[in-house]
Design a protein around this motif. Structure first.
Motif, PDB file in Angstrom:
ATOM      1  N   VAL A 193       0.927  -0.980   0.121  1.00 36.42           N
ATOM      2  CA  VAL A 193       0.034   0.025  -0.105  1.00 36.42           C
ATOM      3  C   VAL A 193       1.087   1.158  -0.022  1.00 36.42           C
ATOM      4  CG1 VAL A 193      -1.933   1.334   1.098  1.00 36.42           C
ATOM      5  CG2 VAL A 193      -1.710  -1.270   1.404  1.00 36.42           C
ATOM      6  N   THR A 194       0.755   1.991  -1.059  1.00 35.37           N
ATOM      7  CA  THR A 194       1.538   3.375  -1.110  1.00 35.37           C
ATOM      8  C   THR A 194       0.836   4.432  -0.281  1.00 35.37           C
ATOM      9  OG1 THR A 194       0.545   3.889  -3.051  1.00 35.37           O
ATOM     10  CG2 THR A 194       2.602   2.808  -3.306  1.00 35.37           C
ATOM     11  N   GLY A 195       1.499   5.312  -0.200  1.00 31.87           N
ATOM     12  CA  GLY A 195       0.876   6.699   0.400  1.00 31.87           C
ATOM     13  C   GLY A 195       0.707   6.622   1.998  1.00 31.87           C
ATOM     14  N   LEU A 196       1.823   5.799   2.538  1.00 32.16           N
ATOM     15  CA  LEU A 196       1.671   5.677   4.201  1.00 32.16           C
ATOM     16  C   LEU A 196       2.968   6.274   4.632  1.00 32.16           C
ATOM     17  CD1 LEU A 196       0.313   2.052   4.210  1.00 32.16           C
ATOM     18  CD2 LEU A 196      -0.901   3.950   4.528  1.00 32.16           C
ATOM     19  N   SER A 197       2.926   6.969   5.700  1.00 34.20           N
ATOM     20  CA  SER A 197       3.966   7.321   6.252  1.00 34.20           C
ATOM     21  C   SER A 197       4.655   6.102   7.196  1.00 34.20           C
ATOM     22  CB  SER A 197       3.856   8.569   7.181  1.00 34.20           C
ATOM     23  OG  SER A 197       2.942   7.971   8.192  1.00 34.20           O
ATOM     24  N   MET A 198       3.835   5.235   7.486  1.00 35.97           N
ATOM     25  CA  MET A 198       4.449   3.964   8.040  1.00 35.97           C
ATOM     26  C   MET A 198       3.252   3.044   8.208  1.00 35.97           C
ATOM     27  SD  MET A 198       4.878   4.649  12.104  1.00 35.97           S
ATOM     28  CE  MET A 198       3.602   5.041  13.340  1.00 35.97           C
ATOM     29  N   GLN A 199       3.708   1.862   8.295  1.00 30.21           N
ATOM     30  CA  GLN A 199       2.703   0.641   8.603  1.00 30.21           C
ATOM     31  C   GLN A 199       3.418  -0.410   9.666  1.00 30.21           C
ATOM     32  OE1 GLN A 199       0.796  -1.467   5.250  1.00 30.21           O
ATOM     33  NE2 GLN A 199       1.305  -3.422   6.053  1.00 30.21           N
ATOM     34  N   VAL A 200       2.706  -0.481  10.670  1.00 25.90           N
ATOM     35  CA  VAL A 200       3.185  -1.070  11.738  1.00 25.90           C
ATOM     36  C   VAL A 200       2.392  -2.370  12.198  1.00 25.90           C
ATOM     37  CG1 VAL A 200       4.860   0.578  12.759  1.00 25.90           C
ATOM     38  CG2 VAL A 200       2.739   0.454  13.756  1.00 25.90           C
ATOM     39  N   ASN A 201       3.020  -3.499  12.898  1.00 28.49           N
ATOM     40  CA  ASN A 201       2.164  -4.517  13.340  1.00 28.49           C
ATOM     41  C   ASN A 201       1.307  -4.101  14.448  1.00 28.49           C
ATOM     42  OD1 ASN A 201       3.158  -6.479  11.442  1.00 28.49           O
ATOM     43  ND2 ASN A 201       4.817  -6.900  12.610  1.00 28.49           N
ATOM     44  N   TYR A 202       0.151  -4.576  14.687  1.00 26.93           N
ATOM     45  CA  TYR A 202      -0.597  -4.174  15.681  1.00 26.93           C
ATOM     46  C   TYR A 202      -0.861  -5.401  16.469  1.00 26.93           C
ATOM     47  CZ  TYR A 202      -4.487  -2.333  18.344  1.00 26.93           C
ATOM     48  OH  TYR A 202      -5.380  -1.941  19.323  1.00 26.93           O
ATOM     49  N   GLY A 203      -1.015  -6.660  15.932  1.00 28.85           N
ATOM     50  CA  GLY A 203      -1.152  -7.977  16.486  1.00 28.85           C
ATOM     51  C   GLY A 203      -1.767  -8.936  15.529  1.00 28.85           C
ATOM     52  N   VAL A 204      -2.266  -9.821  16.075  1.00 25.01           N
ATOM     53  CA  VAL A 204      -2.937 -11.022  15.431  1.00 25.01           C
ATOM     54  C   VAL A 204      -4.155 -11.549  16.226  1.00 25.01           C
ATOM     55  CG1 VAL A 204      -0.711 -11.724  14.434  1.00 25.01           C
ATOM     56  CG2 VAL A 204      -1.507 -12.869  16.545  1.00 25.01           C
ATOM     57  N   ASP A 205      -5.115 -12.145  15.327  1.00 27.52           N
ATOM     58  CA  ASP A 205      -6.335 -12.665  15.899  1.00 27.52           C
ATOM     59  C   ASP A 205      -6.244 -14.168  15.263  1.00 27.52           C
ATOM     60  OD1 ASP A 205      -7.233 -10.944  17.324  1.00 27.52           O
ATOM     61  OD2 ASP A 205      -8.389  -9.861  15.835  1.00 27.52           O
ATOM     62  N   LYS A 206      -7.044 -15.171  15.805  1.00 30.26           N
ATOM     63  CA  LYS A 206      -7.381 -16.546  15.082  1.00 30.26           C
ATOM     64  C   LYS A 206      -5.913 -17.108  14.715  1.00 30.26           C
ATOM     65  CE  LYS A 206     -11.916 -14.766  14.433  1.00 30.26           C
ATOM     66  NZ  LYS A 206     -12.922 -14.518  13.390  1.00 30.26           N
ATOM     67  N   LEU A 207      -4.824 -17.298  15.399  1.00 28.73           N
ATOM     68  CA  LEU A 207      -3.682 -18.098  15.030  1.00 28.73           C
ATOM     69  C   LEU A 207      -3.858 -19.594  15.160  1.00 28.73           C
ATOM     70  CD1 LEU A 207      -0.818 -18.142  13.852  1.00 28.73           C
ATOM     71  CD2 LEU A 207      -0.094 -17.675  16.446  1.00 28.73           C
ATOM     72  N   ARG A 208      -3.729 -20.155  14.117  1.00 27.97           N
ATOM     73  CA  ARG A 208      -3.774 -21.784  14.199  1.00 27.97           C
ATOM     74  C   ARG A 208      -2.588 -22.147  12.983  1.00 27.97           C
ATOM     75  NH1 ARG A 208      -6.530 -20.063  17.441  1.00 27.97           N
ATOM     76  NH2 ARG A 208      -8.857 -20.687  17.798  1.00 27.97           N
ATOM     77  N   PHE A 209      -2.166 -23.409  13.546  1.00 23.34           N
ATOM     78  CA  PHE A 209      -0.974 -24.319  12.770  1.00 23.34           C
ATOM     79  C   PHE A 209      -1.790 -25.502  12.339  1.00 23.34           C
ATOM     80  CE2 PHE A 209       1.383 -21.401  15.680  1.00 23.34           C
ATOM     81  CZ  PHE A 209       1.996 -20.545  14.781  1.00 23.34           C
ATOM     82  N   PRO A 210      -2.781 -25.849  11.446  1.00 27.37           N
ATOM     83  CA  PRO A 210      -3.281 -26.880  11.162  1.00 27.37           C
ATOM     84  C   PRO A 210      -2.403 -28.101  10.809  1.00 27.37           C
ATOM     85  CG  PRO A 210      -4.465 -25.002  10.023  1.00 27.37           C
ATOM     86  CD  PRO A 210      -3.213 -24.585  10.856  1.00 27.37           C
ATOM     87  N   ALA A 211      -1.435 -27.896  10.149  1.00 28.38           N
ATOM     88  CA  ALA A 211      -0.504 -28.943   9.438  1.00 28.38           C
ATOM     89  C   ALA A 211       0.859 -28.642   9.692  1.00 28.38           C
ATOM     90  CB  ALA A 211      -0.784 -29.119   8.111  1.00 28.38           C
ATOM     91  N   PRO A 212       1.958 -29.595   9.747  1.00 27.75           N
ATOM     92  CA  PRO A 212       3.252 -29.317  10.025  1.00 27.75           C
ATOM     93  C   PRO A 212       3.926 -28.735   8.683  1.00 27.75           C
ATOM     94  CG  PRO A 212       2.991 -31.553   9.676  1.00 27.75           C
ATOM     95  CD  PRO A 212       1.509 -30.939   9.834  1.00 27.75           C
ATOM     96  N   VAL A 213       5.064 -28.226   8.672  1.00 27.18           N
ATOM     97  CA  VAL A 213       5.909 -28.010   7.812  1.00 27.18           C
ATOM     98  C   VAL A 213       7.136 -28.552   7.703  1.00 27.18           C
ATOM     99  CG1 VAL A 213       7.126 -26.042   6.432  1.00 27.18           C
ATOM    100  CG2 VAL A 213       5.092 -25.332   7.737  1.00 27.18           C
ATOM    101  N   PRO A 214       7.349 -29.621   7.127  1.00 30.05           N
ATOM    102  CA  PRO A 214       8.379 -30.482   6.953  1.00 30.05           C
ATOM    103  C   PRO A 214       9.583 -29.792   6.380  1.00 30.05           C
ATOM    104  CG  PRO A 214       6.540 -31.702   6.264  1.00 30.05           C
ATOM    105  CD  PRO A 214       6.157 -30.317   6.282  1.00 30.05           C
ATOM    106  N   VAL A 215      10.870 -30.193   7.062  1.00 31.21           N
ATOM    107  CA  VAL A 215      11.972 -29.597   6.259  1.00 31.21           C
ATOM    108  C   VAL A 215      12.352 -29.945   4.814  1.00 31.21           C
ATOM    109  CG1 VAL A 215      13.630 -31.714   6.857  1.00 31.21           C
ATOM    110  CG2 VAL A 215      14.465 -29.476   6.866  1.00 31.21           C
ATOM    111  N   GLY A 216      12.569 -28.889   4.224  1.00 28.57           N
ATOM    112  CA  GLY A 216      12.853 -29.138   2.638  1.00 28.57           C
ATOM    113  C   GLY A 216      11.428 -28.908   2.050  1.00 28.57           C
ATOM    114  N   SER A 217      10.293 -28.611   2.565  1.00 27.36           N
ATOM    115  CA  SER A 217       9.111 -28.468   1.912  1.00 27.36           C
ATOM    116  C   SER A 217       9.124 -27.017   1.421  1.00 27.36           C
ATOM    117  CB  SER A 217       7.796 -29.068   2.677  1.00 27.36           C
ATOM    118  OG  SER A 217       7.677 -28.075   3.975  1.00 27.36           O
TER     119      SER A 217
END
Length: 163
Positions: free
Chosen positions: A90-114
């Motif tokens: 998004v252009t036209g911003l003086s800054m964009q910063v993380n405010y937080g997260v909601d509804k974080l889930r990890f349904p499946a693993p990430v195998p090495v090399g994937s």
């Protein structure tokens, strides 16, 4: 998962918060694919102190439930900014910063090399006097898997440039 709707190597550019807001409820695109390496996993373990064998011991993990080491869930989450910057900006911003997260889930693993990639959807944008707060649902996919590795609603404060 939806097929890519544009070239993932070129992020979509939205000129200002209003242009971005017009995408509300829309899929914004996909990042490129990125391989997750054992070196990344080991460095993340070193940085966080999380040396659980399922992440850092390839011999023991080979006999474990996934047949190999897997990325930490929080490593996958930490790759979200890298992946999202390939999807949109998004252009036209003086800054964009993380405010937080909601509804974080990890349904499946990430195998090495994937290989992983992210898709993004703008789910909410709350306007304020100096900009807005955007909630973007990011879904991290593992190539060849039917389930996502991570689904998170990221929240960013977007501050407009002063005229």
């Amino acid at each position: 998962m939806c097929p890519p709707d544009r070239d993932a190597a070129i992020p979509a550019v939205y000129e200002g918060i209003s242009a971005f807001e017009a995408q509300l409820g829309q899929h914004l695109g996909y990042s490129d694919w990125h391989e997750v390496t054992q070196q990344q996993i080991d460095l993340f373990a070193q940085a966080t102190g999380d040396h659980q064998w399922i992440h850092v011991d390839p011999e023991r993990a080979a006999a474990g439930p996934y047949g190999t080491t897997i990325a930490h869930g929080y490593l996958t989450l930490s790759l979200v900014p890298l992946l999202v910057k390939e999807i949109y900006q998004v252009t036209g911003l003086s800054m964009q910063v993380n405010y937080g997260v909601d509804k974080l889930r990890f349904p499946a693993p990430v195998p090495v090399g994937s290989r992983i990639r992210a898709g993004a959807e703008l789910v909410k944008l709350e306007r304020s006097a100096n900009g807005g707060r955007a909630t973007v649902r990011v879904t991290v996919e593992v190539e060849g898997s039917d389930r996502p590795a991570c689904v998170v609603d990221t929240i960013a404060m977007m501050v407009s440039e002063r005229p």
